[in-house]
Scaffold this motif. Sequence first.
Motif, PDB file in Angstrom:
ATOM      1  N   ASP A 104      88.103  37.031  55.161  1.00  0.00           N
ATOM      2  CA  ASP A 104      86.819  37.488  55.735  1.00  0.00           C
ATOM      3  C   ASP A 104      85.906  37.916  54.578  1.00  0.00           C
ATOM      4  O   ASP A 104      85.355  39.009  54.572  1.00  0.00           O
TER       5      ASP A 104
ATOM      6  N   HIS B 155      83.011  37.943  53.264  1.00  0.00           N
ATOM      7  CA  HIS B 155      81.541  37.937  53.340  1.00  0.00           C
ATOM      8  C   HIS B 155      80.986  39.085  52.492  1.00  0.00           C
ATOM      9  O   HIS B 155      81.748  39.915  51.969  1.00  0.00           O
TER      10      HIS B 155
ATOM     11  N   SER C  91      82.248  42.633  52.829  1.00  0.00           N
ATOM     12  CA  SER C  91      83.607  42.956  52.371  1.00  0.00           C
ATOM     13  C   SER C  91      83.645  43.179  50.863  1.00  0.00           C
ATOM     14  O   SER C  91      84.726  43.303  50.273  1.00  0.00           O
TER      15      SER C  91
ATOM     16  N   ASP D 290      88.826  45.325  52.768  1.00  0.00           N
ATOM     17  CA  ASP D 290      88.966  44.814  54.144  1.00  0.00           C
ATOM     18  C   ASP D 290      89.722  43.503  54.331  1.00  0.00           C
ATOM     19  O   ASP D 290      89.272  42.663  55.136  1.00  0.00           O
TER      20      ASP D 290
ATOM     21  N   GLU E  29      91.902  42.432  56.261  1.00  0.00           N
ATOM     22  CA  GLU E  29      92.737  42.433  57.479  1.00  0.00           C
ATOM     23  C   GLU E  29      92.859  41.042  58.107  1.00  0.00           C
ATOM     24  O   GLU E  29      93.738  40.809  58.941  1.00  0.00           O
TER      25      GLU E  29
HETATM   26 MG    MG Z   1      85.781  43.572  57.863  1.00  0.00          MG
END
Ligand code: MG
Length: 398
Positions: free
Chosen positions: A228, A230, A233, A245, A247
């Motif tokens: 993720d 982006h 993050s 982040d 996850e």
């Molecule tokens: Mg996130």
Amino acid sequence: MTDCKFSSDAEVIAFARDNSGVFQAGATLGVEEIGDGNINFVYRVYSDDGTSVIIKQALHYIRIIGEGWPLSQDRIRIEAEALQQEAAFCPDLVPRLYHFDAERFAIVMEDIGAHENLRHALIARTRLPLLAEQLGRFTADTLFHTSDLYLDAHRKKELVGRFINPDLCKITEDLFFWDPYCDHERNNINPLLWDEAEALWQDTPLKLEVARLKYRFLTCAEALLHGDLHSGSVFACAEGTKVIDPEFAYFGPVGFDVGSLLGNLLLNYAGQAQLPGSAAERSAYQDWLLETIAGFWNTFSGRFDSLMTEKTQDPSLNLPLYRESYLADLLADSIGYAGTEMIRRTLGLAHVADLESIEDPQQRALAESQVLKLGRAMIMQRGQFGTIDALIAFVRAN
Ligand code: MG
Ligand code: SR1
């Protein structure tokens, strides 16, 4: 399903005190909820001597949606283990993990407070001198060292098993690769863009290429992705960069992480043309963004190539011609995934402030329309660019 949510500030403070090891005995602690992300609850616990930590807690549902969208709490274990994997290769580029608590579904980690959310920094036209090099190094080192180009075959498969992350992957499978390509109830579309959205839903050649990218996302267990990556993050300041982040981490195609970063820099590029400021300021910042894209890719690919040359033990994979063809395929893949990120941030559920902060809907539609056209071309022509400079020239011309 477990409801482990902290029920009071005192409970959060006690958890931080017991599980971080950073506070002086007897220090007075305070807490604030700081999460502005979509999925979890995030707290900052601080003492009056300036010491602080971050606590992140994963409940059994998505924070912004509520109990109507349940989500596996195993994501917080995945985040903790991914942070440890990343720290093994780039300890300076991730927050330190102090504690993972399997009962509270919570982690305690370093407060990277001096760093700013990259998305906000880009919107404010901040130039970050270390960003390109550090993101290039982060992606090259984390992705290479978790791939079959480096790992022993048994260790690789053991790790793939630890990072099976079906709920979080399903979010991406739907939000990136399906919703924006049909009239889905989750979509969020500027009414001024409606005709372009309808045209895209009928665009069979585009849907075919997106299906190809989706199938690779589903099946290509190439390396441990952040998943993720982006601009929200990434936290950055003049002195350095931290990637947070992870996850959504799972074993997927390397180009997905690289493409997420490229796509987010280009989303900001398109937004800049409509954000306040003089034409000269906008265009100078757009130049900096394109230089950052080139610097990021060149660092990433140069470092990845050196790692393959120096560390890949399998003689069939450590051939100069294979390295060259691997990196060429990877650029094409990355450009394609960047295009899917750009389209989903324009028509799908989760928009980005780079475009949303353009207040006038007509000006926003101009930027969104540019993103859709660029995103489509990048998906369709991903194999034809050949170099990052060719992509940049294409962006400048469009
Ligand atoms: Mg996130
Ligand atoms: C409902 S979750 C929406 C988005 O937030 C996350 O950060 C991911 O990017 C996801 O697609």
